[in-house]
Design an enzyme around this catalytic site. Structure first.
Site, PDB file in Angstrom:
ATOM      1  CG  HIS A   8      -2.633   6.339  -4.598  1.00  0.00           C
ATOM      2  ND1 HIS A   8      -3.128   5.254  -3.920  1.00  0.00           N
ATOM      3  CD2 HIS A   8      -3.552   6.627  -5.556  1.00  0.00           C
ATOM      4  CE1 HIS A   8      -4.296   4.905  -4.450  1.00  0.00           C
ATOM      5  NE2 HIS A   8      -4.569   5.724  -5.432  1.00  0.00           N
ATOM      6  CG  HIS A  45     -12.254   3.081  -2.835  1.00  0.00           C
ATOM      7  ND1 HIS A  45     -12.181   1.781  -3.285  1.00  0.00           N
ATOM      8  CD2 HIS A  45     -11.273   3.751  -3.487  1.00  0.00           C
ATOM      9  CE1 HIS A  45     -11.205   1.675  -4.172  1.00  0.00           C
ATOM     10  NE2 HIS A  45     -10.644   2.861  -4.319  1.00  0.00           N
ATOM     11  CG  HIS A  48      -8.121  -1.393  -5.826  1.00  0.00           C
ATOM     12  ND1 HIS A  48      -8.935  -1.071  -6.897  1.00  0.00           N
ATOM     13  CD2 HIS A  48      -7.944  -0.227  -5.136  1.00  0.00           C
ATOM     14  CE1 HIS A  48      -9.241   0.221  -6.846  1.00  0.00           C
ATOM     15  NE2 HIS A  48      -8.647   0.752  -5.794  1.00  0.00           N
ATOM     16  CG  ASP A  60      -7.411   3.581  -2.850  1.00  0.00           C
ATOM     17  OD1 ASP A  60      -7.460   2.474  -3.414  1.00  0.00           O
ATOM     18  OD2 ASP A  60      -7.843   4.625  -3.378  1.00  0.00           O
TER      19      ASP A  60
END
Length: 305
Positions: free
Chosen positions: A264, A237, A78, A241
């Site tokens: 991720h 969101h 973030h 990310d």
């Protein structure tokens, strides 16, 4: 020339770690040209500096974790996303725990912190990683891909098969030539499912998670009384990310990013795949700011929009 950027003054904040639930002090300090974003574990007997780098990302199960010499800094995405959105090239990030504080679950607090410190240009050319050949990573039906593009645009598709998520946008395409990161992306919060949070707490995780820093869903609906900040906050969101995950490569990308159900781990694998192919990218600078892609100019990125 299009110049590198850092912050004008030191700023500090305090928050809690999403997984530890412990208080974390965060200090942002200006850094010299060509420093990059460097995280420093100042709580250790001998502080350890961990530069943001695609090859320093270790664990990616629940967040992006930077690792070096046994030291870790977790949940960097973030803050990295805010740095990318505001065009910050050089920054020291001092942290008193192994986790960046979760704040409100979005990048908005970090944007505010950086804007409060002030942003200044430095007398060095801003470096970009220009993707010159397509690069793709797949994992089952999930994928993430970079294609050559003179600018930075992203297309992200999610598929959670949850009634509350399904009612919102599942797909989002953003081109930062004509989109404000601060206005359109930064406020999107992380989200989680109540049954998963309970399971994680039993494993000693998500101890700092609450409706103050996440959108929480049960099997059917959103539990937060204040609802959503954007109609398509979930996919926004995931894009937030991805922007942070990609920025650990060390420079802003000139590329088109396309992803389906990426996270991720896949984002980091994509960066590693890119770096493994030296013919797939080149480092470029712009002597004439007008020759740079729209959206990377100082005023465009740092306006209080």
């Amino acid at each position: 020339m299009l110049k590198q950027r850092t912050i004008k003054s030191i700023v500090k904040t305090v928050g809690i770690g999403l997984h530890s639930g412990r208080k974390v002090e965060l200090t942002l300090r200006p850094a010299a040209p060509d420093t990059g974003i460097v995280f420093s574990r100042v709580d250790l007997p001998t502080p350890v500096d961990i530069p943001a780098s695609a090859l320093s990302i270790g664990d990616t199960r629940l967040a992006s974790v930077l690792q070096k010499d046994g030291a870790r800094v977790s949940t960097v995405e973030h803050l990295m996303s805010a740095c990318a959105g505001l065009g910050i090239d050089n920054l020291y990030v001092d942290v008193t725990a192994e986790e960046i504080p979760i704040m409100d679950g979005s990048a908005a607090s970090f944007v505010f912190l950086i804007q409060s410190a002030g942003i200044e240009e430095q007398n060095a050319a801003k470096k970009f990683i220009k993707v010159t050949k397509p690069v793709e990573i797949r994992d089952g039906d999930k994928f993430a891909r970079l294609d050559p593009y003179f600018g930075f645009k992203l297309k992200f598709t999610i598929d959670f098969r949850h009634p509350a998520v399904d009612k919102t946008g599942q797909e989002l395409e953003v081109d930062f030539a004509n989109t404000s990161y601060v206005r359109e992306i930064a406020r999107a919060r992380t989200f989680g499912f109540a049954h998963e949070v309970e399971m994680m707490r039993e494993l000693g995780l998500a101890r700092g998670g609450s409706m103050d820093n996440a959108i929480v869903l049960d099997e059917y609906r959103i539990l937060n009384n204040d609802g959503l900040r954007y109609d398509d906050e979930f996919v926004k969101h995931k894009m937030l990310d991805a922007i942070g995950d990609l920025y650990v490569v060390g420079h802003p990308l000139l590329a088109s990013y396309t992803a389906y159900k990426s996270g991720h781990g896949l984002n980091n694998a994509l960066l590693r795949e890119l770096l493994a192919h030296e013919d797939a990218y080149e480092i470029v600078t712009f002597d004439d700011p007008k020759a740079a892609p729209t959206g990377f100019g100082f005023d465009a990125q740092t306006a209080f929009a």
